[in-house]
Design a protein around this motif. Structure first.
Motif, mmCIF file in Angstrom:
data_model
loop_
_atom_site.group_PDB
_atom_site.id
_atom_site.type_symbol
_atom_site.label_atom_id
_atom_site.label_comp_id
_atom_site.label_asym_id
_atom_site.label_seq_id
_atom_site.Cartn_x
_atom_site.Cartn_y
_atom_site.Cartn_z
ATOM 1 N N LEU A 299 0.910 -1.203 -0.070
ATOM 2 C CA LEU A 299 0.023 -0.015 -0.013
ATOM 3 C C LEU A 299 0.943 1.108 -0.130
ATOM 4 O O LEU A 299 1.902 1.351 0.849
ATOM 5 C CB LEU A 299 -0.784 0.049 1.331
ATOM 6 N N GLN A 300 0.473 2.246 -0.879
ATOM 7 C CA GLN A 300 1.527 3.656 -1.017
ATOM 8 C C GLN A 300 1.087 4.506 -0.112
ATOM 9 O O GLN A 300 -0.035 4.711 0.398
ATOM 10 C CB GLN A 300 1.263 3.865 -2.332
ATOM 11 N N PRO A 301 2.140 5.129 0.687
ATOM 12 C CA PRO A 301 1.717 6.194 1.588
ATOM 13 C C PRO A 301 1.193 7.598 0.912
ATOM 14 O O PRO A 301 0.977 7.631 -0.208
ATOM 15 C CB PRO A 301 3.290 6.540 2.060
ATOM 16 N N SER A 302 0.215 8.013 1.805
ATOM 17 C CA SER A 302 -0.485 9.232 1.479
ATOM 18 C C SER A 302 -1.619 8.926 0.549
ATOM 19 O O SER A 302 -2.155 9.573 -0.132
ATOM 20 C CB SER A 302 0.446 10.405 0.965
ATOM 21 N N THR A 303 -1.876 7.569 0.470
ATOM 22 C CA THR A 303 -2.967 7.008 -0.536
ATOM 23 C C THR A 303 -4.214 6.435 0.158
ATOM 24 O O THR A 303 -3.772 5.979 1.031
ATOM 25 C CB THR A 303 -2.336 5.984 -1.527
ATOM 26 N N GLU A 304 -5.235 6.934 -0.354
ATOM 27 C CA GLU A 304 -6.463 6.438 0.488
ATOM 28 C C GLU A 304 -6.896 5.120 -0.259
ATOM 29 O O GLU A 304 -7.190 5.052 -1.436
ATOM 30 C CB GLU A 304 -7.524 7.426 0.300
ATOM 31 N N TYR A 305 -7.138 4.132 0.541
ATOM 32 C CA TYR A 305 -7.775 2.687 0.054
ATOM 33 C C TYR A 305 -9.037 2.607 0.696
ATOM 34 O O TYR A 305 -9.203 2.750 1.846
ATOM 35 C CB TYR A 305 -6.653 1.612 0.498
ATOM 36 N N PHE A 306 -9.777 1.974 -0.119
ATOM 37 C CA PHE A 306 -11.195 1.454 0.386
ATOM 38 C C PHE A 306 -11.340 -0.034 0.349
ATOM 39 O O PHE A 306 -10.804 -1.002 -0.336
ATOM 40 C CB PHE A 306 -12.135 1.765 -0.706
ATOM 41 N N PHE A 307 -12.137 -0.469 1.600
ATOM 42 C CA PHE A 307 -12.010 -2.012 1.990
ATOM 43 C C PHE A 307 -13.442 -2.279 2.094
ATOM 44 O O PHE A 307 -14.362 -1.706 2.558
ATOM 45 C CB PHE A 307 -11.304 -2.218 3.076
ATOM 46 N N ALA A 308 -13.752 -3.628 1.763
ATOM 47 C CA ALA A 308 -14.891 -4.463 2.039
ATOM 48 C C ALA A 308 -14.328 -5.856 2.311
ATOM 49 O O ALA A 308 -13.755 -6.343 1.669
ATOM 50 C CB ALA A 308 -15.919 -4.087 1.322
ATOM 51 N N VAL A 309 -15.717 -6.525 3.061
ATOM 52 C CA VAL A 309 -15.311 -8.047 3.162
ATOM 53 C C VAL A 309 -16.731 -8.955 2.824
ATOM 54 O O VAL A 309 -17.744 -8.187 3.204
ATOM 55 C CB VAL A 309 -14.978 -8.347 4.622
ATOM 56 N N GLU A 310 -16.855 -9.918 2.302
ATOM 57 C CA GLU A 310 -17.811 -10.623 1.914
ATOM 58 C C GLU A 310 -17.488 -12.077 2.504
ATOM 59 O O GLU A 310 -16.408 -12.784 2.574
ATOM 60 C CB GLU A 310 -17.844 -10.845 0.418
ATOM 61 N N ALA A 311 -18.610 -12.693 2.950
ATOM 62 C CA ALA A 311 -18.485 -14.254 3.926
ATOM 63 C C ALA A 311 -19.209 -15.198 3.031
ATOM 64 O O ALA A 311 -20.223 -14.679 2.159
ATOM 65 C CB ALA A 311 -18.991 -14.161 5.059
ATOM 66 N N PHE A 312 -18.726 -16.452 3.082
ATOM 67 C CA PHE A 312 -19.521 -17.344 2.318
ATOM 68 C C PHE A 312 -19.811 -18.625 3.369
ATOM 69 O O PHE A 312 -18.680 -18.961 4.051
ATOM 70 C CB PHE A 312 -18.599 -17.797 1.003
ATOM 71 N N ASN A 313 -20.521 -19.344 3.299
ATOM 72 C CA ASN A 313 -20.925 -20.356 4.000
ATOM 73 C C ASN A 313 -20.450 -21.829 3.281
ATOM 74 O O ASN A 313 -20.069 -21.822 2.114
ATOM 75 C CB ASN A 313 -22.360 -20.616 4.463
ATOM 76 N N SER A 314 -20.790 -22.974 3.890
ATOM 77 C CA SER A 314 -20.224 -24.187 3.425
ATOM 78 C C SER A 314 -20.858 -24.704 2.068
ATOM 79 O O SER A 314 -20.378 -25.549 1.400
ATOM 80 C CB SER A 314 -20.619 -25.308 4.408
ATOM 81 N N VAL A 315 -21.964 -24.108 1.707
ATOM 82 C CA VAL A 315 -22.529 -24.183 0.402
ATOM 83 C C VAL A 315 -22.396 -23.015 -0.735
ATOM 84 O O VAL A 315 -23.133 -22.917 -1.677
ATOM 85 C CB VAL A 315 -24.050 -24.661 0.493
ATOM 86 N N ASN A 316 -21.474 -22.032 -0.284
ATOM 87 C CA ASN A 316 -21.041 -21.184 -1.064
ATOM 88 C C ASN A 316 -22.061 -20.048 -1.286
ATOM 89 O O ASN A 316 -22.103 -19.529 -2.214
ATOM 90 C CB ASN A 316 -20.549 -21.604 -2.248
ATOM 91 N N GLU A 317 -22.875 -20.021 -0.378
ATOM 92 C CA GLU A 317 -23.834 -18.817 -0.360
ATOM 93 C C GLU A 317 -23.005 -17.596 0.121
ATOM 94 O O GLU A 317 -22.283 -17.794 1.064
ATOM 95 C CB GLU A 317 -25.093 -19.166 0.430
ATOM 96 N N SER A 318 -23.490 -16.431 -0.462
ATOM 97 C CA SER A 318 -22.816 -15.240 -0.060
ATOM 98 C C SER A 318 -23.545 -14.398 0.862
ATOM 99 O O SER A 318 -24.821 -14.304 0.766
ATOM 100 C CB SER A 318 -22.583 -14.140 -1.259
#
Length: 340
Positions: free
Chosen positions: A116-135
Motif C-alpha cells: 500500500l502506498q503512503p499518502s494514498t486512500e484505500y477502500f475496503f470491504a469483506v464478503e463471507a461465504f458459508n459451506s454451500v458457497n452462499e454469499s
C-alpha cells in the motif's frame, strides 16, 4: 444321521438369526440436515450473515482489517481498491493474489508488506461465504489513508533478557525511541524487573532487563549485536517504577539509532506465542505474545508496539529468567524508521 441332524440345527439357527437381523433389528438413524446458515454449539448461537463489527485501522505502514468471527462462515473474501467501488488495484495484497483475496477463516488481516502506498486512500470491504458457497453480501465500504514513510524503515532482530515476577502481567512498550515498562499489574517496586534478588532471595539468574539488537538484511540477522543499556553482556536495567525506560536512540551510537525518528511508530512482530513452564515445575506457563505478522486470526486488540509477559497463572512468589537459550530468551523483530 448325526451329521444331518447337526446341519438341520445349524440351518434353523441361521433362519432365526436372519429373522432377528431383518425383522427386529434397530432402525437406522435418519440423517440430520445441517443448516449452513445456523449453528448452535456449546451454548453459542451463530447465524450466517454480513460480517459484523467491520473495522479498518492503521497497522505499521499498511492497514488492519477486522470483524467478528462467525462459525457458520466457510471463508471470507477481502476486497480493496482506490475507489469506493473497489476498483483500481488488480492485485489485493501481493503478486499472485487476486482482488478479492480469499483469506480463509481469518477475521483479522494485516497488510504491512509495503504493497500500500503512503499518502494514498484505500477502500475496503469483506464478503463471507458459508459451506454451500452462499454469499453474505458485502460489508459497508470503509477507507484508510496510509501514513507517510518519513525516513527509511529498518528491522532488527531483538533478544530481550529479563526476569519477571509471577502472578502478574508485564508490558514492555516501544515508543518514542524507548523500551518502556508500560504496565505491571503488581506495581510494588519489589515486584518489578530488577528486584528479584532483593532481601538475598536470589530468585533471578539475570535480574533486570537487557535488549540486544542485530540488523536484519534480506530477512536474515547480519552484523554485530548492539546492547541496550550500552555496555557489556552483564549490563542491565533495574526498573524502579512503571514508566521507567531504556533509551534506544542514544547519541553517538550507530546512525540507525542516533537518527531514529521518534515521533513515528515503533512496532514489533513475534511468531505466535512463546511459552515457558513456571519456575518450580508448575504446569501453567508463562505466555509471551505480540502482534501476529500474518493474516491472523489473533486478538483484535493486540498492540503493535508491545511485548506482553503474562505470568498470572503462576505462583506469586515465583520469578522466572529469560536469560539463555535454555531459558527461552524472548526473540522478536523490532521495526522503526530512521532518517536517511
Amino acid at each position: 444321521m448325526m451329521k444331518k441332524y447337526n446341519n438341520n440345527i445349524l440351518a434353523g439357527l441361521l433362519a432365526v438369526s436372519m429373522i432377528t437381523l431383518f425383522g427386529c433389528g434397530p432402525k437406522a438413524a435418519d440423517k440430520k440436515t445441517i443448516d449452513p446458515n445456523y449453528i448452535e454449539d456449546g451454548g453459542f448461537t451463530y447465524t450466517f450473515g454480513v460480517p459484523q463489527n467491520f473495522k479498518v485501522a492503521e497497522a505499521d505502514l499498511g492497514a488492519s482489517i477486522s470483524y467478528t468471527p462467525n462459525d457458520t462462515v466457510h471463508h471470507y473474501m477481502l476486497y480493496h481498491g482506490l475507489t469506493e467501488a473497489l476498483e483500481g488495484i488488480p492485485e489485493a495484497i501481493a503478486t499472485g493474489h487476486d482482488n478479492p483475496l480469499d483469506v480463509g477463516e481469518a477475521n483479522i488481516i494485516r497488510i504491512t508488506n509495503g504493497s500500500l502506498q503512503p499518502s494514498t486512500e484505500y477502500f475496503f470491504a469483506v464478503e463471507a461465504f458459508n459451506s454451500v458457497n452462499e454469499s453474505s453480501g458485502l460489508t459497508e465500504v470503509k477507507s484508510l489513508t496510509v501514513r507517510d514513510l518519513v525516513g527509511v524503515e529498518v528491522t532488527y532482530k531483538a533478544r530481550l533478557y529479563a526476569c519477571v515476577s509471577g502472578d502478574n502481567v508485564t508490558h514492555f512498550r516501544f515508543k518514542e525511541g524507548k523500551l518502556e515498562l508500560a504496565n505491571s499489574n503488581d506495581a510494588d517496586q519489589d515486584r518489578l524487573p530488577g528486584h528479584g534478588n532483593d532481601n538475598d532471595h536470589n530468585r533471578c539468574q539475570f535480574d533486570g532487563v537487557r535488549l540486544e539488537l542485530q540488523k536484519m538484511v534480506g530477512g536474515n540477522p547480519t552484523g554485530p549485536y548492539y546492547r541496550f543499556p550500552p555496555g557489556g553482556p552483564d549490563v542491565k536495567k533495574v526498573f524502579n517504577h512503571v514508566g521507567d525506560y531504556i533509551q534506544l536512540n542514544v547519541s553517538g551510537s550507530i546512525s540507525d539509532f542516533a537518527n531514529m525518528i521518534t515521533d513515528e511508530p515503533m512496532t514489533v512482530s513475534l511468531d505466535g506465542e512463546m511459552k515457558k513452564v513456571c519456575q518450580g515445575g508448575l504446569t501453567d506457563k508463562y505466555r509471551v505474545r505480540s502482534r501476529d505478522d500474518g493474516f491472523g486470526p489473533v486478538e483484535d486488540d493486540d498492540p503493535i508496539n508491545m511485548i506482553e509477559i503474562d505470568t498470572s497463572k503462576c505462583a506469586r512468589n515465583n520469578w522466572t529468567t529469560f536469560h539463555t537459550e535454555r531459558d527461552n530468551v524472548i526473540e522478536f523483530n523490532l521495526h522503526f524508521q530512521t532518517a536517511e
